[in-house]
Structures are given as structure tokens and as C-alpha cells.
Scaffold this motif. Structure first.
Motif, PDB file in Angstrom:
ATOM      1  N   GLY A 200       0.831  -1.196  -0.073  1.00 56.32           N
ATOM      2  CA  GLY A 200       0.001  -0.140   0.037  1.00 56.32           C
ATOM      3  C   GLY A 200       0.735   1.127  -0.117  1.00 56.32           C
ATOM      4  N   LEU A 201       0.291   2.339   0.124  1.00 53.68           N
ATOM      5  CA  LEU A 201       1.014   3.665  -0.092  1.00 53.68           C
ATOM      6  C   LEU A 201       0.995   4.263   1.600  1.00 53.68           C
ATOM      7  CD1 LEU A 201      -0.823   5.208  -3.088  1.00 53.68           C
ATOM      8  CD2 LEU A 201       1.268   3.594  -3.131  1.00 53.68           C
ATOM      9  N   HIS A 202       2.042   4.730   1.900  1.00 52.85           N
ATOM     10  CA  HIS A 202       2.541   5.241   3.253  1.00 52.85           C
ATOM     11  C   HIS A 202       1.857   6.902   3.042  1.00 52.85           C
ATOM     12  CE1 HIS A 202       4.862   2.272   5.306  1.00 52.85           C
ATOM     13  NE2 HIS A 202       5.219   2.134   4.404  1.00 52.85           N
ATOM     14  N   ILE A 203       0.921   7.198   3.860  1.00 51.48           N
ATOM     15  CA  ILE A 203       0.577   8.573   3.744  1.00 51.48           C
ATOM     16  C   ILE A 203       1.517   9.502   4.532  1.00 51.48           C
ATOM     17  CG2 ILE A 203      -1.532  10.039   4.523  1.00 51.48           C
ATOM     18  CD1 ILE A 203      -3.128   7.526   4.296  1.00 51.48           C
ATOM     19  N   MET A 204       1.791  10.579   3.915  1.00 50.09           N
ATOM     20  CA  MET A 204       2.713  11.627   4.646  1.00 50.09           C
ATOM     21  C   MET A 204       1.805  12.501   5.535  1.00 50.09           C
ATOM     22  SD  MET A 204       5.488  10.744   3.004  1.00 50.09           S
ATOM     23  CE  MET A 204       5.059   9.082   2.724  1.00 50.09           C
ATOM     24  N   GLU A 205       1.535  11.922   6.668  1.00 50.84           N
ATOM     25  CA  GLU A 205       0.491  12.423   7.389  1.00 50.84           C
ATOM     26  C   GLU A 205       0.710  13.673   8.180  1.00 50.84           C
ATOM     27  OE1 GLU A 205      -2.162   8.953   9.322  1.00 50.84           O
ATOM     28  OE2 GLU A 205      -0.017   8.388   9.731  1.00 50.84           O
ATOM     29  N   ASP A 206       2.203  13.907   8.330  1.00 51.61           N
ATOM     30  CA  ASP A 206       2.673  15.234   8.807  1.00 51.61           C
ATOM     31  C   ASP A 206       2.423  16.452   8.108  1.00 51.61           C
ATOM     32  OD1 ASP A 206       4.603  13.935   7.450  1.00 51.61           O
ATOM     33  OD2 ASP A 206       5.991  14.306   8.743  1.00 51.61           O
ATOM     34  N   THR A 207       2.154  16.065   6.735  1.00 47.47           N
ATOM     35  CA  THR A 207       1.781  17.623   5.703  1.00 47.47           C
ATOM     36  C   THR A 207       0.529  17.299   5.103  1.00 47.47           C
ATOM     37  OG1 THR A 207       2.898  16.058   3.877  1.00 47.47           O
ATOM     38  CG2 THR A 207       4.506  17.526   5.170  1.00 47.47           C
ATOM     39  N   VAL A 208      -0.103  16.323   5.194  1.00 45.05           N
ATOM     40  CA  VAL A 208      -1.478  16.259   4.698  1.00 45.05           C
ATOM     41  C   VAL A 208      -2.593  15.316   5.548  1.00 45.05           C
ATOM     42  CG1 VAL A 208      -0.893  14.157   2.949  1.00 45.05           C
ATOM     43  CG2 VAL A 208      -2.769  15.751   2.384  1.00 45.05           C
ATOM     44  N   HIS A 209      -3.586  15.670   5.442  1.00 44.50           N
ATOM     45  CA  HIS A 209      -4.820  14.969   6.090  1.00 44.50           C
ATOM     46  C   HIS A 209      -5.708  14.606   4.948  1.00 44.50           C
ATOM     47  CE1 HIS A 209      -7.555  13.427   8.876  1.00 44.50           C
ATOM     48  NE2 HIS A 209      -8.681  14.402   8.435  1.00 44.50           N
ATOM     49  N   ILE A 210      -5.901  12.995   5.033  1.00 44.44           N
ATOM     50  CA  ILE A 210      -6.620  12.601   3.928  1.00 44.44           C
ATOM     51  C   ILE A 210      -7.871  11.927   4.594  1.00 44.44           C
ATOM     52  CG2 ILE A 210      -5.176  10.574   3.753  1.00 44.44           C
ATOM     53  CD1 ILE A 210      -5.578  10.446   0.714  1.00 44.44           C
ATOM     54  N   GLU A 211      -8.992  12.030   3.820  1.00 46.12           N
ATOM     55  CA  GLU A 211     -10.083  11.491   4.479  1.00 46.12           C
ATOM     56  C   GLU A 211     -10.931  10.617   3.043  1.00 46.12           C
ATOM     57  OE1 GLU A 211     -12.817  14.250   6.331  1.00 46.12           O
ATOM     58  OE2 GLU A 211     -11.537  15.698   5.705  1.00 46.12           O
ATOM     59  N   PHE A 212     -11.368   9.452   3.409  1.00 45.69           N
ATOM     60  CA  PHE A 212     -12.073   8.549   2.491  1.00 45.69           C
ATOM     61  C   PHE A 212     -13.713   8.852   3.109  1.00 45.69           C
ATOM     62  CE2 PHE A 212      -7.812   7.021   2.881  1.00 45.69           C
ATOM     63  CZ  PHE A 212      -7.469   7.197   1.793  1.00 45.69           C
ATOM     64  N   VAL A 213     -14.282   9.397   2.353  1.00 44.96           N
ATOM     65  CA  VAL A 213     -15.783   9.849   2.949  1.00 44.96           C
ATOM     66  C   VAL A 213     -17.070   9.268   1.799  1.00 44.96           C
ATOM     67  CG1 VAL A 213     -15.205  11.760   4.076  1.00 44.96           C
ATOM     68  CG2 VAL A 213     -16.069  12.047   1.681  1.00 44.96           C
ATOM     69  N   ASP A 214     -18.315   9.066   2.085  1.00 49.69           N
ATOM     70  CA  ASP A 214     -19.220   8.659   1.590  1.00 49.69           C
ATOM     71  C   ASP A 214     -19.980   9.609   0.680  1.00 49.69           C
ATOM     72  OD1 ASP A 214     -20.888  10.131   3.167  1.00 49.69           O
ATOM     73  OD2 ASP A 214     -21.436   8.175   4.423  1.00 49.69           O
ATOM     74  N   LYS A 215     -21.115   9.584  -0.043  1.00 52.64           N
ATOM     75  CA  LYS A 215     -21.525  10.750  -0.535  1.00 52.64           C
ATOM     76  C   LYS A 215     -22.001  11.912   0.055  1.00 52.64           C
ATOM     77  CE  LYS A 215     -26.262   8.230  -0.812  1.00 52.64           C
ATOM     78  NZ  LYS A 215     -26.687   9.422   0.460  1.00 52.64           N
ATOM     79  N   ASP A 216     -22.145  11.760   1.553  1.00 51.70           N
ATOM     80  CA  ASP A 216     -22.667  12.803   2.557  1.00 51.70           C
ATOM     81  C   ASP A 216     -21.241  13.458   3.090  1.00 51.70           C
ATOM     82  OD1 ASP A 216     -25.366  12.637   1.859  1.00 51.70           O
ATOM     83  OD2 ASP A 216     -25.251  10.674   3.312  1.00 51.70           O
ATOM     84  N   ASN A 217     -20.151  12.953   2.760  1.00 53.09           N
ATOM     85  CA  ASN A 217     -18.825  13.519   3.220  1.00 53.09           C
ATOM     86  C   ASN A 217     -18.727  13.015   4.642  1.00 53.09           C
ATOM     87  OD1 ASN A 217     -18.345  14.766   0.819  1.00 53.09           O
ATOM     88  ND2 ASN A 217     -19.450  16.317   1.241  1.00 53.09           N
TER      89      ASN A 217
END
Length: 372
Positions: A200-217
Motif C-alpha cells: 500500500g501507500l504510506h500517507i505523509m500524515e505530517d503534511t497532509v490529512h486525507i479522508e475517505f468519505v461517502d456521498k454525504d462526506n
């Protein structure tokens, strides 16, 4: 701010970003502290954003290179779509001297240009080869089809488009090196990348916050595909908060065996904003098409699905192997797409000399459907 408060913030769409550039731009920033950047427009109208020069991407790039045992001063090779301006090339040379960095402009591959790059590659023996997925893949096919060997780099770093697994295997065979898949975009350059474990891909969490959301965010559970929302934690010149980039992805529910504490996301397989659609409203996502078509990709140098306003789809392709083998492969792809669309749309195929490009990228799907 609590997590609950954060989730109440409205998400930012691409159209809202484009229409409110001046409102998003920070008022208290000097021109010396930012630079303008424009998206390629591969999924719609190009948009302009600002990069905060006070927080450069270079440290994150070094972190990813460190995953693969590459030091910043080691020689590197790059394949870009277009030739860089002379001034920029001179500046880059002086900045990185005495490190050797070579570049191949892939807008118009020709034998002389390719062979010169290969000679330079074997002369400087770069530890890194980096470029867009499609152009690095095209270079790999040239090496394989002409039985040309190069000095293996430590890693081949590809970005800017989803990576077919068949492409990965062919590139690894051509270069004699592992392929690192990286996720990023013009708006936020380096978001996540593979390490040698390739779990998988390591997320650069100290520079970007990523969310995975549904149609209602709202957040979806790990291992569940959702829309990607991005929050840039370092860009104070042009703050992007809960920005809907147009991609889909998912968190993975485990940490990598490498021991790094960065959370993992799955490799991004397509954009949720660009799909094949039918008159009844059925949407066939790029992620599904990549899975369907993966085993046929080796037959082509280039391929693209073009959907017209009347919903018809033409699969345009540039053969790599024999015309018959490529034709057999594309006809099977036509059959699979017709079946997946429940026979609602007409699907054809067309052999071309080159895929027409209007941007620096070659997206798998180009849609001319008009939406309200």
C-alpha cells in the motif's frame, strides 16, 4: 477543534476553488513566499493554485527516496512530457551540481533521442528513474521490444496516473528494478508513496490529512472505497481544507511490515469524477476498468477510452505487439465493456498512430458527456 467539529466543515469542490481563488489566497503573504501552479486539465478545466515556498516538498521527497535507500546526492534520471526551458535546465544543473541529473522529453519520442538518453543513463548510472506512468511505460516497452539493457536503478518512481499491475511487471522487467507507485497531484504534490514492502501507500500524515468519505462526506470504514478529501497542513499561502480532488481510495486496516508508523492507503485506481456512463445512469468506474483490462495492457503502447455525448465509446489504441494480437485484445475489451454496461452503449475500437493529448497527461478515460 474536535473531530466532530472538523467533519461539519463543508468540503471544497474544484469548481468552488476555481471560482474563489482570491478568497482562498492568503492576504498576508509576500509574492516571494509562493509560486503559482496550474493543473493539467486532464479531468476538466485547468485550475490555478498557489504553492507555499516556505514549506517545500523536498523533505518529503527525501523521505520517500530514503524508503528505497537513495540519498539526495545520488544521480537521478527523469522522463517528462515536454522539454524544460533552457533557463530552468541551467538553474537545475547548478542547484544540484555535482550530482548528475538527466532528462528525457517524451512529447515526441524518436530513436536518436531515446538512444542518447540510454547512453547518458548507462554513463551516469542513476539510482532513480522518475516520471509519469505512461511515458515511463512507453520507454520500458522500447527497451523490451529492442532488447536493450540499461544499468538498473535502485527504484523506478512513477506518478500522475493509476498504475496497471501489468505495467508494473513489464517496467520491472525492462529496468531490472522495483517500481514505486506514488500518489500526488498539482494541488498537493506528495501525498502517499510505496516502500519496498509494497503493501500500500504510506500517507505523509505530517503534511497532509486525507479522508475517505461517502456521498454525504462522512468517513467510511477502513478497506471501504470512498471519495478522497484532502487538507494541506503546510500551505498557508493557499489553504485547502477538505478539498474534493476527484479521486477515490481507501484506508487499509493494517500497518506496514517495514515498521514505519505512517498509515497506509490502497493504490489509487481511478478518478470518481471520470467514469464510463450509460443512458440509464449506470457508472463504470475507472477502478473497475483497470481490473477488467489489466491482463490486456501489454498488447498496447497506449490506450484510451473516449466517450461521446451520445454515450458511445471508442477504445483508441496504439499496438505494441502484432496488429492481430492487439486487435484480439481490444476486441475482448470491447466485449467486456459492452457486457459491463448491460449492452446499453455502443462500444467500438480504433487503431491510431498516437493518442491525441491536450495536456501533459494521458488519462485512461476522456468523457465528453454533458452533465447538468
Amino acid at each position: 477543534m474536535t473531530k466532530e467539529d472538523f467533519l461539519k466543515l463543508p468540503h471544497l469542490t474544484r469548481s468552488e476553488l476555481s471560482e474563489n481563488f482570491e478568497d482562498i489566497k492568503a492576504d498576508n503573504i509576500s509574492k516571494a513566499d509562493y509560486r503559482k501552479a496550474c493543473t493539467s486539465g486532464s479531468t476538466g478545466k485547468p485550475i490555478t493554485i498557489l504553492h507555499d515556498l516556505r514549506h517545500p516538498e523536498t523533505p518529503i521527497r527525501w523521505r520517500i527516496l530514503d524508503f528505497w535507500g537513495i540519498e539526495p546526492w545520488e544521480n537521478q534520471a527523469f522522463i517528462y512530457r515536454y522539454k524544460r526551458p533552457l533557463k530552468k535546465r541551467i538553474k537545475n544543473h547548478l542547484l544540484w551540481w555535482p550530482t548528475k541529473r538527466i532528462f528525457l522529453a517524451a512529447a515526441n519520442f524518436d530513436t536518436q533521442k531515446l538512444n542518447r538518453f540510454i547512453n547518458d543513463f548507462n554513463r551516469i548510472k542513476p539510482s532513480l528513474l522518475q516520471g509519469y506512468v505512461d511515458v515511463v511505460f512507453e520507454f520500458a516497452l522500447y527497451l523490451l521490444d529492442n532488447n536493450i539493457k540499461i544499468n538498473p536503478p535502485k527504484v523506478v518512481w512513477v506518478t500522475s496516473a493509476p498504475l496497471f499491475e501489468e505495467q508494473r511487471l513489464l517496467m520491472e522487467k525492462a529496468f531490472g528494478a522495483p517500481v514505486c507507485d506514488q500518489y500526488g497531484n498539482t494541488e498537493i504534490m506528495l501525498i502517499a508513496a510505496e516502500c519496498p514492502e509494497q503493501n500500500g501507500l504510506h500517507i505523509m500524515e505530517d503534511t497532509v490529512h486525507i479522508e475517505f468519505v461517502d456521498k454525504d462526506n462522512q468517513p467510511v470504514p477502513p478497506n471501504t472505497t470512498g471519495k478522497i478529501l484532502l487538507t494541506d497542513l503546510t500551505n498557508h499561502a493557499f489553504p485547502l481544507i477538505r478539498y474534493e480532488i476527484g479521486d477515490e481510495g481507501k484506508y487499509l486496516d493494517y500497518f506496514c511490515k517495514c515498521g514505519r508508523p505512517l498509515r497506509l492507503m490502497d493504490n489509487v485506481r481511478g478518478r470518481q469524477s471520470v467514469n464510463i456512463e450509460t443512458p440509464s445512469g449506470l457508472r463504470i468506474r475507472g477502478e473497475h476498468l483497470m481490473i477488467m483490462f489489466d491482463k490486456y495492457i501489454a498488447a498496447f503502447k497506449e490506450i484510451q477510452l473516449l466517450q461521446q455525448p451520445d454515450y458511445t465509446v471508442c477504445i483508441q489504441y496504439v499496438p505494441r505487439t502484432s496488429d492481430k494480437e492487439a486487435r484480439d485484445a481490444v476486441e475482448e475489451m470491447v466485449h467486456l465493456l459492452k457486457k459491463r454496461s448491460r449492452l446499453e452503449i455502443e462500444v467500438t475500437c480504433k487503431k491510431v498512430n498516437r493518442i491525441k493529448r491536450t495536456t501533459t497527461k494521458t488519462p485512461l478515460i476522456v468523457s465528453h458527456l454533458e452533465h447538468d
